[in-house]
Scaffold this motif. Structure first.
Motif, PDB file in Angstrom:
ATOM      1  N   VAL A  51       0.807  -1.225   0.018  1.00  0.00           N
ATOM      2  CA  VAL A  51      -0.010   0.223   0.022  1.00  0.00           C
ATOM      3  C   VAL A  51       0.786   1.172  -0.113  1.00  0.00           C
ATOM      4  O   VAL A  51       0.050   2.670  -0.655  1.00  0.00           O
ATOM      5  N   THR A  52       1.642   1.492   0.552  1.00  0.00           N
ATOM      6  CA  THR A  52       2.637   2.759   0.670  1.00  0.00           C
ATOM      7  C   THR A  52       3.486   2.898  -0.274  1.00  0.00           C
ATOM      8  O   THR A  52       3.987   3.898  -1.425  1.00  0.00           O
ATOM      9  N   LEU A  53       3.969   1.666  -1.401  1.00  0.00           N
ATOM     10  CA  LEU A  53       4.725   1.951  -2.439  1.00  0.00           C
ATOM     11  C   LEU A  53       3.870   2.165  -3.339  1.00  0.00           C
ATOM     12  O   LEU A  53       3.720   2.687  -4.560  1.00  0.00           O
ATOM     13  N   ALA A  54       2.473   1.691  -3.333  1.00  0.00           N
ATOM     14  CA  ALA A  54       1.726   1.613  -4.263  1.00  0.00           C
ATOM     15  C   ALA A  54       1.321   2.928  -4.297  1.00  0.00           C
ATOM     16  O   ALA A  54       0.902   3.854  -4.899  1.00  0.00           O
ATOM     17  N   THR A  55       0.866   3.815  -2.981  1.00  0.00           N
ATOM     18  CA  THR A  55       0.515   5.024  -3.060  1.00  0.00           C
ATOM     19  C   THR A  55       1.748   6.385  -3.695  1.00  0.00           C
ATOM     20  O   THR A  55       2.117   6.895  -4.339  1.00  0.00           O
ATOM     21  N   ALA A  56       3.108   5.786  -3.354  1.00  0.00           N
ATOM     22  CA  ALA A  56       4.481   6.895  -3.179  1.00  0.00           C
ATOM     23  C   ALA A  56       3.853   6.921  -5.434  1.00  0.00           C
ATOM     24  O   ALA A  56       4.157   7.745  -5.589  1.00  0.00           O
ATOM     25  N   ALA A  57       4.010   5.252  -5.662  1.00  0.00           N
ATOM     26  CA  ALA A  57       4.165   4.709  -7.053  1.00  0.00           C
ATOM     27  C   ALA A  57       3.033   5.940  -8.021  1.00  0.00           C
ATOM     28  O   ALA A  57       3.125   7.174  -8.403  1.00  0.00           O
ATOM     29  N   LEU A  58       1.656   6.283  -7.279  1.00  0.00           N
ATOM     30  CA  LEU A  58       1.009   6.934  -7.858  1.00  0.00           C
ATOM     31  C   LEU A  58       0.694   8.398  -7.401  1.00  0.00           C
ATOM     32  O   LEU A  58       0.841   8.942  -8.620  1.00  0.00           O
ATOM     33  N   LEU A  59       0.685   8.693  -6.598  1.00  0.00           N
ATOM     34  CA  LEU A  59       1.344   9.849  -6.773  1.00  0.00           C
ATOM     35  C   LEU A  59       2.472  11.113  -7.207  1.00  0.00           C
ATOM     36  O   LEU A  59       2.342  11.923  -7.986  1.00  0.00           O
ATOM     37  N   THR A  60       3.465  10.332  -7.090  1.00  0.00           N
ATOM     38  CA  THR A  60       4.563  10.220  -7.969  1.00  0.00           C
ATOM     39  C   THR A  60       3.704  10.436  -9.278  1.00  0.00           C
ATOM     40  O   THR A  60       4.562  11.560 -10.596  1.00  0.00           O
ATOM     41  N   ALA A  61       3.709   9.669  -9.712  1.00  0.00           N
ATOM     42  CA  ALA A  61       4.053   9.388 -11.067  1.00  0.00           C
ATOM     43  C   ALA A  61       2.359  10.902 -11.950  1.00  0.00           C
ATOM     44  O   ALA A  61       2.126  11.176 -12.791  1.00  0.00           O
ATOM     45  N   VAL A  62       1.538  10.798 -10.917  1.00  0.00           N
ATOM     46  CA  VAL A  62       0.077  11.831 -11.062  1.00  0.00           C
ATOM     47  C   VAL A  62       1.395  13.503 -10.655  1.00  0.00           C
ATOM     48  O   VAL A  62       0.960  14.254 -11.771  1.00  0.00           O
ATOM     49  N   ILE A  63       2.109  13.455 -10.073  1.00  0.00           N
ATOM     50  CA  ILE A  63       2.654  14.799 -10.313  1.00  0.00           C
ATOM     51  C   ILE A  63       3.445  14.789 -10.587  1.00  0.00           C
ATOM     52  O   ILE A  63       3.726  15.940 -11.410  1.00  0.00           O
ATOM     53  N   THR A  64       4.186  13.926 -11.536  1.00  0.00           N
ATOM     54  CA  THR A  64       5.234  14.470 -12.734  1.00  0.00           C
ATOM     55  C   THR A  64       4.331  13.991 -14.048  1.00  0.00           C
ATOM     56  O   THR A  64       5.136  14.146 -14.816  1.00  0.00           O
ATOM     57  N   GLY A  65       3.643  13.070 -14.083  1.00  0.00           N
ATOM     58  CA  GLY A  65       3.380  12.951 -15.243  1.00  0.00           C
ATOM     59  C   GLY A  65       3.875  12.353 -15.827  1.00  0.00           C
ATOM     60  O   GLY A  65       4.557  12.301 -15.890  1.00  0.00           O
ATOM     61  N   THR A  66       2.368  11.310 -16.620  1.00  0.00           N
ATOM     62  CA  THR A  66       2.940   9.861 -16.713  1.00  0.00           C
ATOM     63  C   THR A  66       2.076   9.478 -18.057  1.00  0.00           C
ATOM     64  O   THR A  66       0.896  10.163 -18.153  1.00  0.00           O
ATOM     65  N   THR A  67       1.972   8.495 -18.449  1.00  0.00           N
ATOM     66  CA  THR A  67       0.810   8.473 -20.267  1.00  0.00           C
ATOM     67  C   THR A  67      -0.176   7.726 -19.231  1.00  0.00           C
ATOM     68  O   THR A  67      -0.101   7.227 -18.143  1.00  0.00           O
ATOM     69  N   PRO A  68      -0.939   7.556 -20.356  1.00  0.00           N
ATOM     70  CA  PRO A  68      -2.362   7.030 -19.743  1.00  0.00           C
ATOM     71  C   PRO A  68      -2.169   5.533 -20.015  1.00  0.00           C
ATOM     72  O   PRO A  68      -3.120   4.912 -18.235  1.00  0.00           O
ATOM     73  N   ALA A  69      -1.693   4.915 -20.524  1.00  0.00           N
ATOM     74  CA  ALA A  69      -1.188   3.824 -20.305  1.00  0.00           C
ATOM     75  C   ALA A  69      -0.346   2.913 -18.821  1.00  0.00           C
ATOM     76  O   ALA A  69      -0.341   2.020 -18.452  1.00  0.00           O
ATOM     77  N   ALA A  70       0.015   3.983 -18.487  1.00  0.00           N
ATOM     78  CA  ALA A  70       0.962   4.161 -17.475  1.00  0.00           C
ATOM     79  C   ALA A  70       0.665   3.432 -16.303  1.00  0.00           C
ATOM     80  O   ALA A  70       0.322   3.363 -15.360  1.00  0.00           O
ATOM     81  N   LEU A  71      -0.118   4.680 -16.069  1.00  0.00           N
ATOM     82  CA  LEU A  71      -1.438   5.382 -15.239  1.00  0.00           C
ATOM     83  C   LEU A  71      -2.701   3.757 -15.103  1.00  0.00           C
ATOM     84  O   LEU A  71      -3.077   3.725 -13.597  1.00  0.00           O
ATOM     85  N   THR A  72      -2.685   3.877 -16.133  1.00  0.00           N
ATOM     86  CA  THR A  72      -4.099   2.543 -16.603  1.00  0.00           C
ATOM     87  C   THR A  72      -2.970   1.147 -15.998  1.00  0.00           C
ATOM     88  O   THR A  72      -3.962   0.403 -14.911  1.00  0.00           O
ATOM     89  N   ALA A  73      -1.814   0.927 -16.107  1.00  0.00           N
ATOM     90  CA  ALA A  73      -1.356  -0.328 -15.732  1.00  0.00           C
ATOM     91  C   ALA A  73      -1.621  -0.432 -13.960  1.00  0.00           C
ATOM     92  O   ALA A  73      -1.290  -1.144 -12.857  1.00  0.00           O
TER      93      ALA A  73
END
Length: 134
Positions: A51-73
């Motif tokens: 949960v901690t790693l998922a939260t960190a990955a999601l927050l960082t991905a959203v803040i830094t911007g990433t592709t829709p495919a990466a966010l979907t995965a």
């Protein structure tokens, strides 16, 4: 940062679910109750780390911007984890409570469902981590 969190998450899943969990019951002197007691502690810690790693990955991905495919995965891996924690683990916990109390506990399909979700989570994390690489 997102990719690193995802690959650490992946490594933990592989190490715990596919190496530690099955091997623990092969160790000399490890009975079913002892193995279940250890497994409960280990998987509780794993899920907290996930949960901690998922939260960190999601927050960082959203803040830094990433592709829709990466966010979907990444979201797919989070959904799998959420199902494991909220729907499957409680069933496993009830069964292990009975075993640890010395009560009869018939085999449960929940364990197989948890394993199937772990197997599904691995390629999802590989995909998410790869798509999150800079």
């Amino acid at each position: 940062m997102s990719a690193a969190a995802v690959f650490v998450w992946l490594g933990m899943v592989i190490a715990i679910s596919f190496i530690e969990a099955p091997l623990k019951f092969r160790a000399p002197g490890v009975t079913l109750p002892i193995g279940l007691g250890i497994g409960r502690l280990v998987f509780r810690a794993l899920n907290i780390a996930e949960v901690t790693l998922a939260t960190a990955a999601l927050l960082t991905a959203v803040i830094t911007g990433t592709t829709p495919a990466a966010l979907t995965a990444l979201a797919g891996a989070v959904v799998i984890l959420t199902v494991q924690i909220s729907a499957v683990r409680p069933t496993l916990t009830r069964r292990s409570d009975r075993v640890l109390a010395g009560e009869p506990a018939p085999r449960s399909r929940a364990h197989l469902i948890y394993i199937a979700l772990e197997i599904l989570k691995v390629p999802t994390l590989i995909t998410a981590g790869t798509l999150l690489l800079p």
